[in-house]
Every structure is written in structure tokens, then in C-alpha cells.
Write an enzyme that holds these catalytic residues in place. Structure first.
Site, mmCIF file in Angstrom:
data_model
loop_
_atom_site.group_PDB
_atom_site.id
_atom_site.type_symbol
_atom_site.label_atom_id
_atom_site.label_comp_id
_atom_site.label_asym_id
_atom_site.label_seq_id
_atom_site.Cartn_x
_atom_site.Cartn_y
_atom_site.Cartn_z
ATOM 1 N N THR A 59 -46.360 39.783 -21.988
ATOM 2 C CA THR A 59 -46.237 38.783 -23.044
ATOM 3 C C THR A 59 -46.163 37.380 -22.473
ATOM 4 O O THR A 59 -45.560 37.136 -21.422
ATOM 5 C CB THR A 59 -44.990 39.087 -23.920
ATOM 6 O OG1 THR A 59 -44.878 38.097 -24.945
ATOM 7 C CG2 THR A 59 -43.706 39.115 -23.102
ATOM 8 N N TYR A 107 -41.967 31.160 -31.949
ATOM 9 C CA TYR A 107 -41.200 31.181 -30.701
ATOM 10 C C TYR A 107 -39.801 31.727 -30.945
ATOM 11 O O TYR A 107 -38.827 30.984 -30.884
ATOM 12 C CB TYR A 107 -41.110 29.772 -30.103
ATOM 13 C CG TYR A 107 -42.448 29.170 -29.767
ATOM 14 C CD1 TYR A 107 -43.079 29.470 -28.560
ATOM 15 C CD2 TYR A 107 -43.089 28.314 -30.654
ATOM 16 C CE1 TYR A 107 -44.320 28.934 -28.246
ATOM 17 C CE2 TYR A 107 -44.333 27.767 -30.352
ATOM 18 C CZ TYR A 107 -44.940 28.082 -29.144
ATOM 19 O OH TYR A 107 -46.156 27.552 -28.833
ATOM 20 N N SER A 152 -44.297 31.102 -23.629
ATOM 21 C CA SER A 152 -44.329 29.709 -23.189
ATOM 22 C C SER A 152 -43.217 28.888 -23.819
ATOM 23 O O SER A 152 -43.039 27.713 -23.470
ATOM 24 C CB SER A 152 -45.690 29.079 -23.506
ATOM 25 O OG SER A 152 -45.850 28.971 -24.910
ATOM 26 N N HIS A 209 -44.508 30.245 -18.606
ATOM 27 C CA HIS A 209 -45.055 28.904 -18.377
ATOM 28 C C HIS A 209 -45.786 28.354 -19.589
ATOM 29 O O HIS A 209 -46.532 29.065 -20.251
ATOM 30 C CB HIS A 209 -45.999 28.933 -17.173
ATOM 31 C CG HIS A 209 -45.352 29.507 -15.940
ATOM 32 N ND1 HIS A 209 -45.714 30.717 -15.400
ATOM 33 C CD2 HIS A 209 -44.332 29.043 -15.205
ATOM 34 C CE1 HIS A 209 -44.943 30.962 -14.342
ATOM 35 N NE2 HIS A 209 -44.095 29.977 -14.206
ATOM 36 N N CYS A 215 -50.746 28.645 -14.555
ATOM 37 C CA CYS A 215 -50.065 29.479 -13.574
ATOM 38 C C CYS A 215 -50.952 30.689 -13.294
ATOM 39 O O CYS A 215 -52.015 30.831 -13.875
ATOM 40 C CB CYS A 215 -48.720 29.914 -14.138
ATOM 41 S SG CYS A 215 -48.925 30.933 -15.608
ATOM 42 N N ASP A 272 -53.763 41.276 -29.679
ATOM 43 C CA ASP A 272 -54.338 40.674 -30.886
ATOM 44 C C ASP A 272 -55.088 39.380 -30.627
ATOM 45 O O ASP A 272 -55.523 38.730 -31.571
ATOM 46 C CB ASP A 272 -53.239 40.421 -31.935
ATOM 47 C CG ASP A 272 -52.302 39.294 -31.548
ATOM 48 O OD1 ASP A 272 -51.862 39.261 -30.373
ATOM 49 O OD2 ASP A 272 -52.016 38.425 -32.400
ATOM 50 N N LYS A 273 -55.228 38.979 -29.358
ATOM 51 C CA LYS A 273 -55.909 37.712 -29.077
ATOM 52 C C LYS A 273 -57.030 37.930 -28.057
ATOM 53 O O LYS A 273 -56.981 38.885 -27.272
ATOM 54 C CB LYS A 273 -54.919 36.682 -28.526
ATOM 55 C CG LYS A 273 -53.970 36.128 -29.585
ATOM 56 C CD LYS A 273 -53.136 34.981 -29.034
ATOM 57 C CE LYS A 273 -52.232 34.404 -30.128
ATOM 58 N NZ LYS A 273 -51.333 33.362 -29.591
ATOM 59 N N ASP A 333 -49.410 43.895 -25.710
ATOM 60 C CA ASP A 333 -48.986 42.547 -26.050
ATOM 61 C C ASP A 333 -47.762 42.668 -26.967
ATOM 62 O O ASP A 333 -47.567 43.688 -27.624
ATOM 63 C CB ASP A 333 -50.142 41.837 -26.752
ATOM 64 C CG ASP A 333 -49.726 40.517 -27.342
ATOM 65 O OD1 ASP A 333 -49.159 39.692 -26.606
ATOM 66 O OD2 ASP A 333 -49.963 40.323 -28.561
ATOM 67 N N ASP A 341 -46.064 39.757 -29.331
ATOM 68 C CA ASP A 341 -46.140 39.083 -30.640
ATOM 69 C C ASP A 341 -47.497 39.317 -31.306
ATOM 70 O O ASP A 341 -48.544 39.055 -30.720
ATOM 71 C CB ASP A 341 -45.893 37.582 -30.471
ATOM 72 C CG ASP A 341 -44.519 37.289 -29.875
ATOM 73 O OD1 ASP A 341 -43.574 38.076 -30.112
ATOM 74 O OD2 ASP A 341 -44.393 36.289 -29.147
HETATM 75 MG MG LIG Z 1 -50.138 38.396 -29.491
HETATM 76 ZN ZN LIG Z 2 -47.167 32.093 -16.000
#
Ligand SMILES: [Mg+2]
Ligand SMILES: [Zn+2]
Length: 194
Positions: A52, A21, A55, A93, A102, A131-132, A10, A12
Site C-alpha cells: 500500500t 487518508y 503518502s 513517501h 522513491c 484498483d489503479k 492493494d 485502499d
Molecule cells: Mg487502491
Molecule cells: Zn516509497
């Protein structure tokens, strides 16, 4: 076809501070430990592939050309530290207004499957570091081994995953600890210790 083991990373909160962002490489603070992590993983024979969710494109904060330029700079930074990244795959997206998704946003495996096709990866022998909760679920969806890091949103994620009864294979303080653990596992390529 020869296949390689990969470590999906990943971006961020895992390789760099999660600042929302960022639209420009100058807004991105890469963790110094991330360079060392990628260097060690490459040396151990892993492809290093960033996956990554950006969005900010779908939300109109920046466009695809700006993200591409940011990722050129991102890869240059890693290369300059003798830690080249094999590829960066992004989902641009924003979540749909009706909640429909998506096919490339984590935890859906789209980006990983694309990387496996294009780079010839052995997903079952690969790892996902993030991390998520969606990073862990993405790793599981690919049949890879998921590792949670406690940087970024990692502490919140650890609690959220525990509440859902989902266990990453390992929880690491940060990306360098994750890399060290992955390399310790050894594996079919014979690059790691037995
Ligand atoms: Mg992350
Ligand atoms: Zn997508």
C-alpha cells in the site's frame, strides 16, 4: 529454499473503501467480501501480502507510529475473521516536489521484491490485485499476474489502462471475485483445481 505463491493486495479501494487518508482504524471500512477473499486465498495456499502507498505520512497527515497502529488494527480485524494477512508493506513517501520518486512506490517493484526476500515468495507464480493502473503495472514489474478490481478507482483505471494498451490478466468486480478467479487458475503448487 521453499517458496510460496502470494497474492499481493492493494489496500485502499481493494480491501477497504478508499476514503482518502485515514489516520485511524475507526476511519477504515473493510469490505466484508475482503475477509472471505483472504480466507479463501489462504486456504488455497497463498500468502496474502498487502502492498500500500500511504503518502499521508510524507504529506504530514499522520506519522509512522499512527500508520503502524492502524495496520495492527487492520490485521487484527482480518485475523478475527479467520483471514490472517501474512504481512503489510507500505510506501510512506509523498511524490517529490521535482517529480522524483522513491524506490518503493508502486508501480516500482521495491515493496514486492522486499516481500519476496523476506517471505520467500515465488513471484512468477504470484498475483497482484488492485484498483489503479499502478497496481497493474506493479504486478507486471514483479513478473506476477495482475488482476484489476472495479471497486475503488477501478472503473477509471480500466479506461486508463485500455487507453495505454495495457491489459490486466483479469478484471474482477471486486476482491472476492478476483480471489475466486485466482484460485480457479490452479498452478504449480497444486493447491488449485487442475
Ligand atoms: Mg487502491
Ligand atoms: Zn516509497
Amino acid at each position: 529454499m521453499m517458496t510460496r505463491r502470494a497474492v499481493f493486495l492493494d489496500r485502499d479501494g481493494t480491501l477497504n473503501e478508499d476514503t482518502g487518508y485515514p489516520a485511524d482504524i475507526r476511519q477504515v471500512h473493510i469490505y466484508p467480501a475482503a475477509f472471505e477473499a483472504v480466507r479463501l486465498l489462504r486456504r488455497a495456499g497463498f500468502a496474502t501480502v498487502v502492498v500500500t502507498h500511504q503518502s499521508g505520512i510524507g504529506r504530514g497527515y499522520f506519522d509512522a507510529a499512527e500508520l503502524e497502529a492502524l495496520h495492527v488494527g487492520f490485521r487484527e480485524e482480518f485475523a478475527r475473521h479467520d483471514a490472517p494477512l501474512d504481512a503489510i508493506y507500505s510506501c510512506p513517501h509523498a511524490p517529490g516536489p521535482s517529480g522524483d520518486e522513491c524506490s518503493c512506490a508502486k508501480p516500482l517493484p521495491g515493496l514486492g521484491l522486499q516481500a519476496a526476500r523476506e517471505l520467500g515468495l515465488d513471484l512468477g507464480a504470484s498475483y497482484m490485485v488492485g484498483d489503479k493502473p499502478d497496481d497493474v503495472l506493479f504486478g507486471l514489474a514483479l513478473g506476477a499476474t495482475p488482476v484489476l478490481v472495479l471497486t475503488g478507482y477501478g472503473r477509471t483505471a480500466a479506461a486508463a489502462l485500455a487507453a495505454r494498451g495495457i491489459r490486466p490478466a483479469h478484471t474482477a468486480g471486486g476482491v472476492l471475485d478476483a480471489a475466486a478467479w485466482i484460485i480457479e487458475q490452479g498452478g504449480p503448487s497444486g493447491h488449485g483445481p487442475v
